[in-house]
Design a protein around this motif. Sequence first.
Motif, PDB file in Angstrom:
ATOM      1  N   PRO A  55      41.337  56.374  -3.807  1.00 37.88           N
ATOM      2  CA  PRO A  55      39.936  56.579  -3.417  1.00 37.88           C
ATOM      3  C   PRO A  55      39.809  57.253  -2.050  1.00 37.88           C
ATOM      4  O   PRO A  55      40.793  57.375  -1.309  1.00 37.88           O
ATOM      5  CB  PRO A  55      39.412  55.137  -3.350  1.00 37.88           C
ATOM      6  CG  PRO A  55      40.608  54.345  -2.896  1.00 37.88           C
ATOM      7  CD  PRO A  55      41.817  55.021  -3.487  1.00 37.88           C
ATOM      8  N   GLU A  56      38.615  57.686  -1.738  1.00 38.39           N
ATOM      9  CA  GLU A  56      38.322  58.154  -0.373  1.00 38.39           C
ATOM     10  C   GLU A  56      38.409  56.950   0.560  1.00 38.39           C
ATOM     11  O   GLU A  56      37.902  55.877   0.247  1.00 38.39           O
ATOM     12  CB  GLU A  56      36.903  58.735  -0.306  1.00 38.39           C
ATOM     13  CG  GLU A  56      36.749  60.080  -0.982  1.00 38.39           C
ATOM     14  CD  GLU A  56      37.436  61.192  -0.213  1.00 38.39           C
ATOM     15  OE1 GLU A  56      37.396  61.180   1.036  1.00 38.39           O
ATOM     16  OE2 GLU A  56      38.042  62.062  -0.877  1.00 38.39           O
ATOM     17  N   THR A  57      39.061  57.128   1.688  1.00 37.84           N
ATOM     18  CA  THR A  57      39.177  56.010   2.634  1.00 37.84           C
ATOM     19  C   THR A  57      38.570  56.389   3.975  1.00 37.84           C
ATOM     20  O   THR A  57      38.442  57.565   4.312  1.00 37.84           O
ATOM     21  CB  THR A  57      40.653  55.611   2.863  1.00 37.84           C
ATOM     22  OG1 THR A  57      41.381  56.740   3.374  1.00 37.84           O
ATOM     23  CG2 THR A  57      41.302  55.125   1.578  1.00 37.84           C
ATOM     24  N   THR A  58      38.209  55.355   4.729  1.00 41.80           N
ATOM     25  CA  THR A  58      37.718  55.528   6.091  1.00 41.80           C
ATOM     26  C   THR A  58      38.711  54.879   7.036  1.00 41.80           C
ATOM     27  O   THR A  58      39.149  53.748   6.792  1.00 41.80           O
ATOM     28  CB  THR A  58      36.338  54.844   6.255  1.00 41.80           C
ATOM     29  OG1 THR A  58      35.446  55.394   5.291  1.00 41.80           O
ATOM     30  CG2 THR A  58      35.789  55.041   7.649  1.00 41.80           C
ATOM     31  N   GLU A  59      39.073  55.619   8.089  1.00 39.88           N
ATOM     32  CA  GLU A  59      40.032  55.043   9.043  1.00 39.88           C
ATOM     33  C   GLU A  59      39.432  53.825   9.722  1.00 39.88           C
ATOM     34  O   GLU A  59      38.232  53.774  10.003  1.00 39.88           O
ATOM     35  CB  GLU A  59      40.435  56.085  10.092  1.00 39.88           C
ATOM     36  CG  GLU A  59      41.443  57.082   9.583  1.00 39.88           C
ATOM     37  CD  GLU A  59      42.062  57.900  10.695  1.00 39.88           C
ATOM     38  OE1 GLU A  59      42.132  57.408  11.849  1.00 39.88           O
ATOM     39  OE2 GLU A  59      42.464  59.034  10.417  1.00 39.88           O
ATOM     40  N   TYR A  60      40.299  52.850   9.972  1.00 41.38           N
ATOM     41  CA  TYR A  60      39.839  51.618  10.610  1.00 41.38           C
ATOM     42  C   TYR A  60      40.494  51.522  11.986  1.00 41.38           C
ATOM     43  O   TYR A  60      41.719  51.635  12.104  1.00 41.38           O
ATOM     44  CB  TYR A  60      40.226  50.409   9.751  1.00 41.38           C
ATOM     45  CG  TYR A  60      39.482  49.154  10.112  1.00 41.38           C
ATOM     46  CD1 TYR A  60      38.157  48.971   9.701  1.00 41.38           C
ATOM     47  CD2 TYR A  60      40.089  48.154  10.876  1.00 41.38           C
ATOM     48  CE1 TYR A  60      37.463  47.823  10.040  1.00 41.38           C
ATOM     49  CE2 TYR A  60      39.392  47.001  11.216  1.00 41.38           C
ATOM     50  CZ  TYR A  60      38.083  46.846  10.801  1.00 41.38           C
ATOM     51  OH  TYR A  60      37.388  45.718  11.142  1.00 41.38           O
ATOM     52  N   ILE A  70      40.162  51.914   4.925  1.00 39.25           N
ATOM     53  CA  ILE A  70      39.479  50.987   4.021  1.00 39.25           C
ATOM     54  C   ILE A  70      38.663  51.795   3.011  1.00 39.25           C
ATOM     55  O   ILE A  70      38.256  52.928   3.294  1.00 39.25           O
ATOM     56  CB  ILE A  70      38.572  49.989   4.777  1.00 39.25           C
ATOM     57  CG1 ILE A  70      37.546  50.723   5.631  1.00 39.25           C
ATOM     58  CG2 ILE A  70      39.399  49.031   5.616  1.00 39.25           C
ATOM     59  CD1 ILE A  70      36.508  49.814   6.260  1.00 39.25           C
ATOM     60  N   PHE A  71      38.451  51.211   1.832  1.00 36.96           N
ATOM     61  CA  PHE A  71      37.650  51.891   0.818  1.00 36.96           C
ATOM     62  C   PHE A  71      36.688  50.897   0.184  1.00 36.96           C
ATOM     63  O   PHE A  71      36.873  49.682   0.276  1.00 36.96           O
ATOM     64  CB  PHE A  71      38.537  52.562  -0.240  1.00 36.96           C
ATOM     65  CG  PHE A  71      39.390  51.632  -1.062  1.00 36.96           C
ATOM     66  CD1 PHE A  71      38.973  51.178  -2.317  1.00 36.96           C
ATOM     67  CD2 PHE A  71      40.638  51.214  -0.590  1.00 36.96           C
ATOM     68  CE1 PHE A  71      39.769  50.331  -3.075  1.00 36.96           C
ATOM     69  CE2 PHE A  71      41.443  50.363  -1.344  1.00 36.96           C
ATOM     70  CZ  PHE A  71      41.005  49.916  -2.595  1.00 36.96           C
ATOM     71  N   ASN A  72      35.663  51.441  -0.432  1.00 38.21           N
ATOM     72  CA  ASN A  72      34.621  50.625  -1.048  1.00 38.21           C
ATOM     73  C   ASN A  72      34.835  50.596  -2.558  1.00 38.21           C
ATOM     74  O   ASN A  72      34.922  51.634  -3.205  1.00 38.21           O
ATOM     75  CB  ASN A  72      33.247  51.225  -0.716  1.00 38.21           C
ATOM     76  CG  ASN A  72      32.118  50.358  -1.237  1.00 38.21           C
ATOM     77  OD1 ASN A  72      32.265  49.144  -1.369  1.00 38.21           O
ATOM     78  ND2 ASN A  72      31.002  50.968  -1.546  1.00 38.21           N
ATOM     79  N   LEU A  73      34.958  49.397  -3.121  1.00 35.76           N
ATOM     80  CA  LEU A  73      35.123  49.245  -4.566  1.00 35.76           C
ATOM     81  C   LEU A  73      34.212  48.119  -5.036  1.00 35.76           C
ATOM     82  O   LEU A  73      34.385  46.970  -4.627  1.00 35.76           O
ATOM     83  CB  LEU A  73      36.583  48.937  -4.907  1.00 35.76           C
ATOM     84  CG  LEU A  73      36.919  48.822  -6.394  1.00 35.76           C
ATOM     85  CD1 LEU A  73      36.812  50.186  -7.083  1.00 35.76           C
ATOM     86  CD2 LEU A  73      38.327  48.248  -6.587  1.00 35.76           C
ATOM     87  N   LEU A  77      34.646  45.908   0.560  1.00 33.80           N
ATOM     88  CA  LEU A  77      35.491  46.730   1.423  1.00 33.80           C
ATOM     89  C   LEU A  77      36.927  46.217   1.345  1.00 33.80           C
ATOM     90  O   LEU A  77      37.184  45.039   1.595  1.00 33.80           O
ATOM     91  CB  LEU A  77      34.982  46.694   2.867  1.00 33.80           C
ATOM     92  CG  LEU A  77      33.645  47.404   3.111  1.00 33.80           C
ATOM     93  CD1 LEU A  77      33.212  47.223   4.560  1.00 33.80           C
ATOM     94  CD2 LEU A  77      33.751  48.885   2.764  1.00 33.80           C
ATOM     95  N   LEU A  80      43.508  49.675   2.363  1.00 28.28           N
ATOM     96  CA  LEU A  80      44.512  50.376   1.554  1.00 28.28           C
ATOM     97  C   LEU A  80      45.829  50.405   2.322  1.00 28.28           C
ATOM     98  O   LEU A  80      45.922  50.990   3.407  1.00 28.28           O
ATOM     99  CB  LEU A  80      44.056  51.796   1.236  1.00 28.28           C
ATOM    100  CG  LEU A  80      45.037  52.641   0.419  1.00 28.28           C
ATOM    101  CD1 LEU A  80      45.364  51.975  -0.910  1.00 28.28           C
ATOM    102  CD2 LEU A  80      44.497  54.053   0.192  1.00 28.28           C
TER     103      LEU A  80
END
Length: 328
Positions: A55-60, A70-73, A77, A80
């Motif tokens: 998935p698309e992830t956002t840096e934490y 992290i990704f939203n499913l 949250l 990964l």
Amino acid sequence: MSSLSQEKQAILLESGTNELEIIEFQLRKQMPDGQEKIAHYGINVAKVREIIKVPETTEYPNAHPSVVGIFNLRDRLIPLVDLAHWLKIPVHDDLQSKRVIVTEFNKMFNGFLVDSVSRIYRISWENVESPSQFLESRESDCVVAVVRMENRLIMILDFEKIIADINPEQSMERYDVSLDKRILQDEAMVSRRQAKTLLVVDDSAFIRKLIETTLRTAGYNVLAAQDGAEAYDILMEFEQTAKSEHQPISELVSLLISDVEMPRMDGMHLVKRLRERDAYADLPILMFSSIMSEENRRKALAIGANDTITKPEIGRLVELADKFIFGH
């Protein structure tokens, strides 16, 4: 392979059949000469919620180096984890072909990035071997079991240890029984505990050590076994000793604390076999597992466990041991 049904996850705990299902996945190690070496790993189906494309992830900020982001499913949250990075295995970086194994255990969701996922195998725990003592003696080891297939070995990883390393705030290592105000720790109580021996069974050296430290700090004597088969052998010896010395089993062992997932003989099968023996009909048994859902708890109690604990709740161990041994 997207979502895994509840029925499939329940197969592991069909009341002491000593069987499990594993999902086999691969990491493709890039060798210096340009060749690939495929490493085969496994995870218990009971820990897996679904398998998805990357998935698309956002840096934490300030995350562990092995956390991609992290990704939203489904409005949740989820971190990964780049499993190859944590294992220090160089792999190709083409995310298109990779997959993410979404897990739920210890009341946490995590995603693990892997190169490929092949299939599910249903096997007997008898065909799952413990890693050698040499492997287990290394602090960094994260292989809890090995499955021999015809042309390869599948390594079952200690995912609890991996997550504890990546997210120490959530780790059971943070618990210190000596600081727990709920636990009676006066001289008289510690002395009473010192007269009692507990048997702890867990295939993870990391978790076994945490449990032992917690119980010993409270005063208990602790014996340990690395799987159900070893525990069963120890308990059969106790039974013979008790018989020859005309004393109750409780003089030798006062409580059993067992994991569920273990090589050779799992915890459910161990409990089932013990409850078939008169000597162990009344031995208090606690099941301590990362996959202790309500359904699995019900099954554990049905085959004779006295109570269950989900692995993050290590703080309940001494409290429950006191309850079942001393009645308070």
